[in-house]
Design a protein around this motif. Structure first.
Motif, mmCIF file in Angstrom:
data_model
loop_
_atom_site.group_PDB
_atom_site.id
_atom_site.type_symbol
_atom_site.label_atom_id
_atom_site.label_comp_id
_atom_site.label_asym_id
_atom_site.label_seq_id
_atom_site.Cartn_x
_atom_site.Cartn_y
_atom_site.Cartn_z
ATOM 1 N N THR A 15 0.833 -1.201 0.000
ATOM 2 C CA THR A 15 0.000 0.000 0.000
ATOM 3 C C THR A 15 0.869 1.253 0.000
ATOM 4 O O THR A 15 0.644 2.175 -0.788
ATOM 5 C CB THR A 15 -0.944 0.006 1.232
ATOM 6 N N TYR A 16 1.888 1.282 0.860
ATOM 7 C CA TYR A 16 2.806 2.420 0.891
ATOM 8 C C TYR A 16 3.571 2.537 -0.427
ATOM 9 O O TYR A 16 3.769 3.636 -0.948
ATOM 10 C CB TYR A 16 3.793 2.308 2.053
ATOM 11 N N GLU A 17 4.019 1.403 -0.961
ATOM 12 C CA GLU A 17 4.779 1.415 -2.215
ATOM 13 C C GLU A 17 3.942 2.003 -3.348
ATOM 14 O O GLU A 17 4.430 2.788 -4.159
ATOM 15 C CB GLU A 17 5.241 0.001 -2.570
ATOM 16 N N ALA A 18 2.668 1.621 -3.396
ATOM 17 C CA ALA A 18 1.772 2.132 -4.438
ATOM 18 C C ALA A 18 1.511 3.627 -4.235
ATOM 19 O O ALA A 18 1.538 4.410 -5.186
ATOM 20 C CB ALA A 18 0.457 1.363 -4.437
ATOM 21 N N GLN A 19 1.289 4.014 -2.980
ATOM 22 C CA GLN A 19 0.971 5.411 -2.672
ATOM 23 C C GLN A 19 2.133 6.337 -3.026
ATOM 24 O O GLN A 19 1.928 7.420 -3.554
ATOM 25 C CB GLN A 19 0.638 5.535 -1.186
ATOM 26 N N TYR A 20 3.353 5.901 -2.741
ATOM 27 C CA TYR A 20 4.522 6.761 -2.939
ATOM 28 C C TYR A 20 5.341 6.376 -4.170
ATOM 29 O O TYR A 20 6.393 6.954 -4.414
ATOM 30 C CB TYR A 20 5.401 6.760 -1.682
ATOM 31 N N GLN A 21 4.863 5.373 -4.919
ATOM 32 C CA GLN A 21 5.540 4.939 -6.143
ATOM 33 C C GLN A 21 7.028 4.672 -5.901
ATOM 34 O O GLN A 21 7.895 5.171 -6.606
ATOM 35 C CB GLN A 21 5.362 5.999 -7.251
ATOM 36 N N MET A 22 7.301 3.876 -4.865
ATOM 37 C CA MET A 22 8.685 3.606 -4.491
ATOM 38 C C MET A 22 8.746 2.257 -3.788
ATOM 39 O O MET A 22 7.920 1.984 -2.913
ATOM 40 C CB MET A 22 9.149 4.709 -3.517
ATOM 41 N N PRO A 23 9.686 1.388 -4.156
ATOM 42 C CA PRO A 23 9.829 0.119 -3.428
ATOM 43 C C PRO A 23 10.271 0.377 -1.980
ATOM 44 O O PRO A 23 10.971 1.352 -1.712
ATOM 45 C CB PRO A 23 10.904 -0.642 -4.196
ATOM 46 N N PHE A 27 12.817 3.232 -0.342
ATOM 47 C CA PHE A 27 12.296 4.169 0.662
ATOM 48 C C PHE A 27 13.164 4.132 1.913
ATOM 49 O O PHE A 27 13.582 5.166 2.441
ATOM 50 C CB PHE A 27 10.844 3.816 1.023
ATOM 51 N N TYR A 28 13.455 2.926 2.394
ATOM 52 C CA TYR A 28 14.181 2.757 3.648
ATOM 53 C C TYR A 28 15.584 3.361 3.563
ATOM 54 O O TYR A 28 16.046 4.020 4.487
ATOM 55 C CB TYR A 28 14.244 1.272 3.992
ATOM 56 N N GLN A 29 16.225 3.155 2.410
ATOM 57 C CA GLN A 29 17.576 3.702 2.213
ATOM 58 C C GLN A 29 17.562 5.229 2.240
ATOM 59 O O GLN A 29 18.529 5.854 2.667
ATOM 60 C CB GLN A 29 18.161 3.209 0.886
ATOM 61 N N LYS A 35 16.493 11.781 4.631
ATOM 62 C CA LYS A 35 16.211 12.503 3.388
ATOM 63 C C LYS A 35 14.721 12.745 3.141
ATOM 64 O O LYS A 35 14.357 13.594 2.348
ATOM 65 C CB LYS A 35 16.795 11.743 2.189
ATOM 66 N N LEU A 36 13.868 11.963 3.814
ATOM 67 C CA LEU A 36 12.433 12.063 3.557
ATOM 68 C C LEU A 36 11.664 12.732 4.692
ATOM 69 O O LEU A 36 10.446 12.822 4.648
ATOM 70 C CB LEU A 36 11.849 10.664 3.300
ATOM 71 N N GLU A 41 3.450 8.632 8.478
ATOM 72 C CA GLU A 41 3.336 7.500 7.556
ATOM 73 C C GLU A 41 4.705 6.895 7.263
ATOM 74 O O GLU A 41 4.840 5.688 7.153
ATOM 75 C CB GLU A 41 2.645 7.925 6.260
ATOM 76 N N PHE A 42 5.721 7.747 7.129
ATOM 77 C CA PHE A 42 7.073 7.236 6.867
ATOM 78 C C PHE A 42 7.596 6.454 8.057
ATOM 79 O O PHE A 42 8.256 5.424 7.901
ATOM 80 C CB PHE A 42 8.033 8.384 6.518
#
Length: 68
Positions: A15-23, A27-29, A35-36, A41-42
């Motif tokens: 769900t998070y990957e789809a919402q933010y368009q990022m694996p 994201f974790y890196q 950086k984020l 939510e993060f």
């Protein structure tokens, strides 16, 4: 129980990957060095990502025990 937990966790990560368009690994890196930012939510996403390996490990242990 571990199977259900794994499925729920995977769904949350997807769900998070789809919402933010990022694996999640990407994201974790970016999240860990700050950086984020630290949006709620993060923080949740990183917590779910942190839990993922231990849930997968429990699953594989259970599967190994079931197969013996």
């Amino acid at each position: 129980h571990a199977m259900q937990q794994s499925a729920e966790l995977q769904l949350k990560l997807q769900t998070y990957e789809a919402q933010y368009q990022m694996p999640s690994d990407e994201f974790y890196q970016q999240f860990m060095p700050g950086k984020l930012g630290d949006g709620m939510e993060f923080v949740e996403w990183s917590a779910f990502y942190d839990m993922w390996p231990s849930v997968q490990e429990r699953l594989s242990v259970l599967q190994t025990l079931n197969n013996e």
